[in-house]
Scaffold this motif. Sequence first.
Motif, short mmCIF file in Angstrom:
data_model
loop_
_atom_site.label_atom_id
_atom_site.label_comp_id
_atom_site.label_asym_id
_atom_site.label_seq_id
_atom_site.Cartn_x
_atom_site.Cartn_y
_atom_site.Cartn_z
N LEU A 1 93.30 10.81 125.58
CA LEU A 1 92.33 11.84 125.95
C LEU A 1 92.90 13.23 125.69
O LEU A 1 92.21 14.12 125.19
CB LEU A 1 91.97 11.67 127.43
N ALA A 2 94.16 13.41 126.02
CA ALA A 2 94.77 14.72 125.89
C ALA A 2 94.89 15.12 124.42
O ALA A 2 94.50 16.22 124.02
CB ALA A 2 96.14 14.73 126.54
N VAL A 3 95.38 14.19 123.60
CA VAL A 3 95.58 14.55 122.20
C VAL A 3 94.23 14.76 121.52
O VAL A 3 94.06 15.63 120.66
CB VAL A 3 96.45 13.50 121.48
N ARG A 4 93.26 13.99 121.95
CA ARG A 4 91.93 14.12 121.38
C ARG A 4 91.31 15.47 121.73
O ARG A 4 90.76 16.16 120.87
CB ARG A 4 91.08 13.00 121.95
N THR A 5 91.44 15.87 122.98
CA THR A 5 90.84 17.13 123.41
C THR A 5 91.55 18.32 122.78
O THR A 5 90.92 19.27 122.35
CB THR A 5 90.88 17.24 124.93
N MET A 6 92.86 18.22 122.71
CA MET A 6 93.61 19.31 122.10
C MET A 6 93.13 19.57 120.68
O MET A 6 93.01 20.71 120.25
CB MET A 6 95.10 18.97 122.08
N GLY A 7 92.87 18.49 119.97
CA GLY A 7 92.41 18.63 118.60
C GLY A 7 91.05 19.28 118.51
O GLY A 7 90.70 19.88 117.50
N CYS A 8 90.28 19.15 119.58
CA CYS A 8 88.92 19.71 119.55
C CYS A 8 88.92 21.19 119.87
O CYS A 8 87.91 21.87 119.68
CB CYS A 8 88.04 18.99 120.56
N ARG B 1 97.21 5.59 118.91
CA ARG B 1 97.43 5.84 117.49
C ARG B 1 96.12 6.14 116.77
O ARG B 1 96.01 7.04 115.96
CB ARG B 1 98.09 4.62 116.83
N LYS B 2 95.11 5.36 117.11
CA LYS B 2 93.86 5.56 116.38
C LYS B 2 93.21 6.90 116.76
O LYS B 2 92.60 7.55 115.94
CB LYS B 2 92.91 4.39 116.59
N THR B 3 93.40 7.31 118.00
CA THR B 3 92.89 8.61 118.40
C THR B 3 93.66 9.72 117.69
O THR B 3 93.09 10.71 117.24
CB THR B 3 93.01 8.78 119.92
N ALA B 4 94.97 9.51 117.58
CA ALA B 4 95.81 10.52 116.94
C ALA B 4 95.46 10.65 115.46
O ALA B 4 95.48 11.75 114.90
CB ALA B 4 97.28 10.16 117.11
N ALA B 5 95.10 9.54 114.82
CA ALA B 5 94.75 9.58 113.40
C ALA B 5 93.59 10.54 113.17
O ALA B 5 93.62 11.37 112.27
CB ALA B 5 94.39 8.18 112.91
N VAL B 6 92.59 10.42 114.03
CA VAL B 6 91.43 11.31 113.90
C VAL B 6 91.86 12.75 114.15
O VAL B 6 91.37 13.69 113.53
CB VAL B 6 90.33 10.89 114.88
N CYS B 7 92.81 12.91 115.06
CA CYS B 7 93.25 14.26 115.42
C CYS B 7 93.89 14.96 114.23
O CYS B 7 93.78 16.18 114.10
CB CYS B 7 94.22 14.16 116.59
N VAL B 8 94.54 14.21 113.35
CA VAL B 8 95.12 14.84 112.17
C VAL B 8 94.02 15.49 111.34
O VAL B 8 94.17 16.61 110.85
CB VAL B 8 95.90 13.80 111.32
N ALA B 9 92.90 14.78 111.19
CA ALA B 9 91.78 15.34 110.42
C ALA B 9 91.27 16.62 111.09
O ALA B 9 90.94 17.60 110.42
CB ALA B 9 90.66 14.32 110.30
N LYS B 10 91.22 16.59 112.42
CA LYS B 10 90.74 17.79 113.12
C LYS B 10 91.69 18.96 112.87
O LYS B 10 91.27 20.07 112.58
CB LYS B 10 90.71 17.53 114.62
N LEU B 11 92.96 18.67 112.99
CA LEU B 11 93.96 19.72 112.83
C LEU B 11 93.94 20.25 111.39
O LEU B 11 94.05 21.45 111.16
CB LEU B 11 95.35 19.15 113.16
N HIS B 12 93.75 19.35 110.46
CA HIS B 12 93.71 19.74 109.05
C HIS B 12 92.57 20.72 108.81
O HIS B 12 92.69 21.65 108.03
CB HIS B 12 93.53 18.50 108.18
N ASP B 13 91.49 20.50 109.52
CA ASP B 13 90.34 21.36 109.38
C ASP B 13 90.65 22.77 109.90
O ASP B 13 90.15 23.77 109.39
CB ASP B 13 89.17 20.73 110.15
#
Lengths: 940, 424
Positions: A105-112, A138-150
């Motif tokens: 939840l934390a890593v996901r929200t941070m990315g948002c 891991r799977k949540t973090a994978a999506v977070c990379v895309a967010k961060l990349h953006d």
Amino acid sequence: MTDSKYFTTTKKGEIFELKAELNSDKKEKKKEAVKKVIASMTVGKDVSALFPDVVNCMQTDNLELKKLVYLYLMNYAKSQPDMAIMAVNTFVKDCEDPNPLIRALAVRTMGCIRVDKITEYLCEPLRKCLKDEDPYVRKTAAVCVAKLHDINAQLVEDQGFLDTLKDLISDSNPMVVANAVAALSEIAESHPSSNLLDLNPQSINKLLTALNECTEWGQIFILDCLANYMPKDDREAQSICERVTPRLSHANSAVVLSAVKVLMKFMEMLSKDLDYYGTLLKKLAPPLVTLLSAEPELQYVALRNINLIVQKRPEILKHEMKVFFVKYNDPIYVKLEKLDIMIRLASQANIAQVLAELKEYATEVDVDFVRKAVRAIGRCAIKVEQSAERCVSTLLDLIQTKVNYVVQEAIVVIKDIFRKYPNKYESVIATLCENLDSLDEPEARAAMIWIVGEYAERIDNADELLESFLEGFHDESTQVQLQLLTAIVKLFLKKPTETQELVQQVLSLATQDSDNPDLRDRGYIYWRLLSTDPVAAKEVVLAEKPLISEETDLIEPTLLDELICYIGTLASVYHKPPSAFVEGSRGVLHKGLPPRTGSIEGPESPDTAPSGEPAADQPSVIPTQGDLLGDLLNLDLGPPVTGPPMATSTVPMGAVDLLGGGLDSLIGGSGSFTAAPSSTAPTNVGAPLGSGLGDLFDLTAGVGTLSGSYVAPKTVWLPAMKAKGLEISGTFSRQVGSISMDLVLTNKALQVMSDFAIQFNRNSFGLAPAAPLQVHAPLAPNQSVEISLPLNTVGSVMKMDPLNNLQVAVKNNIDVFYFSTLYPLHILFVEDGKMERQMFLATWKDIPNENETQFQIKDCSLNADAVSSKLQGSNIFTIAKRNVEGQDMLYQSLKLTNGIWVLAELRIQPSNPSFMLSLKCRAPEVSQYIYQAYETILKN
Amino acid sequence: MCFQQKMIHSLFLINCSGDIFLEKHWKSVVSQSVCDYFFEAQEKAIDVENVPPVISTPHHYLISIYRDKIFFVSVIQTEVPPLFVIEFLHRVADTFQDYFGECSETAIKDNVVIVYELLEEMLDNGFPLATESNILKELIKPPTILRSVVNSITGSSNVGDTLPTGQLSNIPWRRAGVKYTNNEAYFDVIEEIDAIIDKSGSTVFAEIQGVIDSCIKLSGMPDLSLSFMNPRLLDDVSFHPCIRFKRWESERVLSFIPPDGNFRLISYRVSSQNLVAIPVYVKHMISFKENTSSGRFDVTIGPKQNMGKTVEGVVMTVHMPKAVLNMNLTATQGSYTFDPVTKVLTWDVGKITPQKLPNLKGMVNLQSGAPKPEENPSLNIQFKIQQLAISGLKVNRLDMYGEKYKPFKGVKYITKAGKFQVRT
């Protein structure tokens, strides 16, 4: 006890009260307050003022409260960047929480939280989470990379997250794989040049395995990713297809359509003779039909895609006409789409049913739908000749209903029917004329006027009819005015005696009283014509009109191929490539269908190819500058361009060339696999840079056979004695759509030569050097240099005698020398010179017999197949082969760079070494040279 | 910095009177004004059902679905697969239905916090996270009256604080540790007939849309095999992800570890004309007279190929032409209503008894002076036949492996009219 209580407000001021509650000591009160804040958010109320108070609630061990605060943060962090920083510590702490749910939840929200300052704090936790022991994290973090990349692409690259993400494709958990693929595809889409999704047989295999195991959404990502892969041969394509077909039975329609996209694309590579090809075709129909029983919104998207699919491969759904029959309570957007597909599927076999349906629809309530149905009847008449009569009588029935818009539509389509079948249905004109007064739409009026003008000699009162339109000439729309002008001129030419006054009147209305330049121009032209040369006028105005094509509204083939690659996307709904409408699409990749391998047979089956005028048949797409850049960027995707370096290759090509000759091959590379079946696809060896770009397509696909048009041995063009010691010998060649002049310059003088330049005189086909003549070092005595000079055909044109004569001037430091040479015409035969079968028949009939020339090719011992493959190497395409009484007849077509088509019939008797060649061409003067080209190619 | 949001940027829920009653943004907030383009399209479409599902605006795309009198309007910024979005939106609506018992404005407003939590759980950065009801229910507990009372007393929450077990296993659709005292497995074979019958009574188009809906309440990890007497009928099938495709391909047996609770096992389509029996026929005489502003209406419904079963629940609806003012009819059976505003005639027939066929007949009053209607109305027929799958599909047996107990098994068949239309 529902949440609606959170919406009630007190008079004191909501924000004020919420603030107090958020800062309450009681946990429960806090939570209730946050819920109220969320409730306000859901209806779009601005509660950003409460930011610090809400963030204060974040440090809690109550998961629900934490989630709610996170929800709030995501909404407002953007507008309160400084405040968002306050939350960072908690985030970082939460990323270490023993509960994987909280870590995720934390890593996901941070990315948002799209705040630059936060991203630097995100890196470390993200790195850990990407390697977390729990796959959910891991799977949540994978999506977070895309967010961060953006937010910050550079950061992601610098931190090596992309590599970690790529590693996740091999993760043991299929959900992680799916999300990694999704994230990578998103990143790759915004950076087409980055070689992120390195698709190779191994990674493809991993994806295919993950496909069976991951969720429906993951399957969509994987399938979309697979669709971008280019299998190395037909065998690999087939094996991927086999593993993708089970997805066609998935309950999620988006999965189904993505699978259809992969199959439609890879099918291109399969030979039609393959049993598997037929199996695949059969398997595609049921899932497509099933999509039509889903919710109407899904149906709509499915129908838009089916529309593309039936244009590309009509055979898939040809037996499924009935599922497209319209139900009266279908939403209008579904009805219109179904109608369109019905017409595309209409054939002699089902036309009776289709017509019965269309007639039914023409009495429905919805005006748009009725109009389209009436129009559809006309399209059927034009498409299926056997049905024309029935269509016309149906249309007449509809005209009798006197429903205004029905009558008008009917008249518009009847005009087209007249165009298609001249002198066949004129008996209905009387009925049409009865309805003259009810026409109030410009298109219908124009159509009616056209009919009256066209058949003026058969309509007794044509002059009266047209005169009646003339009264309100200035109130008519331009379309009607132009049509009226032409119709009256036609009338005059047919019945000059009675209509002189009328024609005077319309000419003066058009030329003197109108502000419309088109109308005035047309008026003047007619006036001049009539006054100077009435015979010529007759020839111009009453000229025989070309037949209109059978299919209407067909999508241009290269665009269609591109759209097939975009099945299931918005592009497929709008029938436009994404570059045409997606805002902010960065460097959109042009997608193209793969070339067919393992089969010599032409890629287009005759029944799928559209027919049209030969000239119009040639797609001329000129990519915009942006597209060109996009393609240039893609250069590094493929292996480096191989082949011997050319004398010219070190010099940047002139801009002219990139936009001229080079572009043709660019297009050839990205869109038109049709132009070059791989069996004939030449490599770019020795080709100029411009065509190297187009060639990438072949290179990346790993196809690389060396072939090209026949190249004659070099001959001496300029003897040394005539040119103060400079000897030039050379020949012409054509490879991958680019022509070059291959020269050898030899210095037979005693002094060094330098400062070479070359120029061509104007010539019949506009041949011109596409780059300057580059001789690098000065040419020492007794030295020679080989140069390949790229040519284009955009130079000035002047008819030469003989036609293939080329006058060349070469300059060096000593003098200017002139020589002339004859080039073989086959260097001008373009790659897309294969005419569609029916087109060929029509054109052959259409070209008058006096344009036919016959030649004899003697002493050629090849058999028919060898002949046709040999000729195909030089872009003379065999369209059909017949055996008549022991003789092989080859029907062939070719096209010259200037768009002239030449049709050939080659008669080969097994025992006789002499072939008979009959050539038909609208410009018969080229025939002789074509014959010479045949001779040269066949005898070498 | 550039903003690119794959998939759904924002979601607006709009009711029929055009009020936006919920908005959710997955990234930055998009102003409600974007919905103006939607309202414009809605106005143009006149009928709510006719609003096009994909609308382009200068900066966004709006992809919408219409479900249960609510528009789910999603805002998209870049190229996405629209089916993906539409499927997802339907899944959102399904989830609301599942959680709140109905997908209505009131239900959503009453549970707005849960709705928000659900939406957040279902989508992350445009990637759907958890859409399986089994998993969602472990993450976010559905509201019950009891729980909300208990929650407010004890202060406990409706958010699960452990990771759902199914989420990452290879069978994400099933949670672990399921326990029932009565182990039951029910299958409903439901077939709907879609048909267009022309004026003369012959079939223009007919096909069967079938589904097998299951309600499985079995403990542990049961592994089921369902076989059919005549699996050949099923050549166009869509499967729930739990079904092992290879077993089906090779043996024509449905083999699967089921999700817990209610789910759709397969849906299928039977299209070959000769297999589709048409259980009812309709005799009709509808005509309008030009000069008297009136018309006649006479419809009789009778049983046809009904395999000896009773046709019941028969309802006929007709959209009469605009010019129809009123209808003066007599029904030999059931009751009829005519709504002069929407021009919809509804005849609730009930059961068809072959001895005495239901008939509805009488006069149609037209607007005086209006031209005689051109179009003839289509008759929309609904009916039900219990204990019959009209395609002839029959379940052979259900076997269970992996667990020791003996489950109670049941199969029910029902045939209904789908889009069953008779042209006049």
